[in-house]
Write an enzyme that holds these catalytic residues in place. Sequence first.
Site, PDB file in Angstrom:
ATOM      1  N   ASP A 103       0.840  -1.187   0.000  1.00 47.49           N
ATOM      2  CA  ASP A 103       0.000   0.000   0.000  1.00 47.49           C
ATOM      3  C   ASP A 103       0.881   1.244   0.000  1.00 47.49           C
ATOM      4  OD1 ASP A 103      -2.748   1.216   0.439  1.00 47.49           O
ATOM      5  OD2 ASP A 103      -3.118  -0.836   1.089  1.00 47.49           O
ATOM      6  N   ASP A 210      -3.243   4.566  -2.376  1.00 48.56           N
ATOM      7  CA  ASP A 210      -4.358   5.042  -1.564  1.00 48.56           C
ATOM      8  C   ASP A 210      -4.771   6.454  -1.980  1.00 48.56           C
ATOM      9  OD1 ASP A 210      -6.013   4.640   0.906  1.00 48.56           O
ATOM     10  OD2 ASP A 210      -4.869   6.369   1.618  1.00 48.56           O
ATOM     11  N   GLU A 268      -6.700   4.018  -6.048  1.00 47.21           N
ATOM     12  CA  GLU A 268      -8.028   4.060  -5.426  1.00 47.21           C
ATOM     13  C   GLU A 268      -8.750   5.322  -5.908  1.00 47.21           C
ATOM     14  OE1 GLU A 268      -9.980   3.852  -0.955  1.00 47.21           O
ATOM     15  OE2 GLU A 268      -8.126   4.976  -1.271  1.00 47.21           O
ATOM     16  N   HIS A 343     -10.895  -3.958   2.312  1.00 48.48           N
ATOM     17  CA  HIS A 343     -10.845  -3.619   3.737  1.00 48.48           C
ATOM     18  C   HIS A 343     -11.778  -2.479   4.117  1.00 48.48           C
ATOM     19  CE1 HIS A 343      -8.203  -0.937   1.593  1.00 48.48           C
ATOM     20  NE2 HIS A 343      -8.265  -0.090   2.592  1.00 48.48           N
ATOM     21  N   ASP A 344     -12.321  -1.753   3.149  1.00 44.18           N
ATOM     22  CA  ASP A 344     -13.206  -0.615   3.418  1.00 44.18           C
ATOM     23  C   ASP A 344     -14.680  -0.938   3.179  1.00 44.18           C
ATOM     24  OD1 ASP A 344     -11.261   1.207   4.201  1.00 44.18           O
ATOM     25  OD2 ASP A 344     -10.904   1.924   2.167  1.00 44.18           O
TER      26      ASP A 344
END
Length: 573
Positions: A103, A210, A268, A343-344
């Site tokens: 990440d 991210d 993202e 994960h979100d």
Amino acid sequence: MHSWNSGRNWWKDEVVYQIWPASFKDSNGDGWGDIGGVIDSLDYIKDLGTNIVWLSPIFDSPQEDMGYDISNYEDIYRPFGTVSDVETLIEACHKRDIRIILDLVVNHTSDQHQWFKESRSSRDNPKRDWYIWRQARYNENGNRMPPNNWRSNFSGSAWQWDEPTQEYYLHLFAKSQPDLNWENPAMRQAVYDSAMKFWLDKGVDGFRIDTITIYSKDPSFPDAPVLDNSSPWQLASCHYRNKPRNFDHISEMNEKVLSKYDIMTVGEYGPTYDTSLALKYCSASEKRIDMGFQFETVYIGFGKIDKFQYEPFTLGEFKRRHAKWQTFIEGNDGWTSAFLENHDLPRSVSRFGSDKPEFWAVSAKMLAMMLVTTTGTLFIYQGQEIGMTNIPKEWTIEEYQDVEAKNYYAAVKDATRGHESALKRAMDGVRHVGRDHARTPMQWSDAANAGFSTGKPWMRVNDNYRDINVRNQLADKKSVLSFWKALIRLRRQYIDIFAHGSFSYLDEGESVMTYVKKFNSQRVLVALNFTSDEHIFSLRKEWSSANLLACNIDHPEDQKLSPWEGRIYSIQI
């Protein structure tokens, strides 16, 4: 070197397995997942059929936001392990022909990062301008106010007053996550060296980037439009998402770093619903990134202004969003990704399938059929391959760990003075769209703590781990896990048409999703029942030579689809 062309790059045909390290596998019994647990599980990941691992943040961090608040890009949060452990992991992955991506979190750092400590030490510090500082405003009564009305994505004002230097700093997320100033070239170079080259030179194979759309902010920092009259703080993404300068920053990132390595990058996009903007990031000719995660599909049901204001949705709405992002790279040199979980997000079987015991397995398999026939690089999130579900509805807010959910609940409680009906609505929103659904420990077995750890897990294990776990499913040839393995093998066999084929629906109904994928002379027909009812279904006469490639029930019947049934046919026209 990165080969920028619209041809068949290696990352287009692969299957990625995302790991949320804190919840994946604990190798030392401290209740926290770690690098050792990932290394121990690589053969499982390989056997599943995935060949790229994406690790969510493992860097040194106070863990205010589960590692998305990084205090040192060049070190590892000790409960995860050490830099040496990561080097061992990279070697162990490559030995198995598994690539590994990390990440990249560079919109903000932790307030404990040395850069920010220096920045806040004085107004004339050389790193002061590495972050975004502004003077206070004052209202008509002389009270100090933040520079504008921007709302943090984690509730409240996006500005935090810093007493020692008498200015506010911007934080689009938690107050412990100050935003970096991407207009500062020295800061950008430090990011390239510390957060990127440091790890690329150790052999990592790329990054999930991210919040890639929000590095650039409107330098005048105007007030946001008032969309929520109940709050002084307003959603301000129109002033910081996909700004022209943002594309300049990503171009420079590619030119100075990414293009120097044979890697993959996935950005993202967040709530970027304009496909032309998405294409500016992922078009090969633009030379920025390889692909992105579009969230228009998976954000369905999330409140438009406040995500926790859940709004029920129909299959028709879901289908329209899905088709839009299936087709946006047709006829151009862009690329995309296929995913339903990360994960979100809540668990897909609880959102788009059914987690009722009688339909859980068949609907999880049906969603897997949709995903493996979806255009783009395929991403699977840990536990998705065994059909892990949302947190039980009985759990109270005290069981949740996510800063976003806790801040939201606390803000509602404060604003309504603990009004019972308001808190009930708030909890309902958390149960629908909270991020913790994806963060409960991986369910490895029916042993204590689901086999995740011999110690007390950092977060409570989902109550259904005795029924849903890896060990049980490995031994069952009809399990969700076994079905996923078979589908991934099928995707590799039909990779041209599944990952690269054009997409078109055959129906506009609200219950069944039926579509055709085409690649040159190849045709695949996919029929998916998204309900707990039977539905009429029949093959067209011209498809009489259709060959059933996959089905998620034992005895499919002519003329109808059983509840949550899915079928994949190869067809001749």
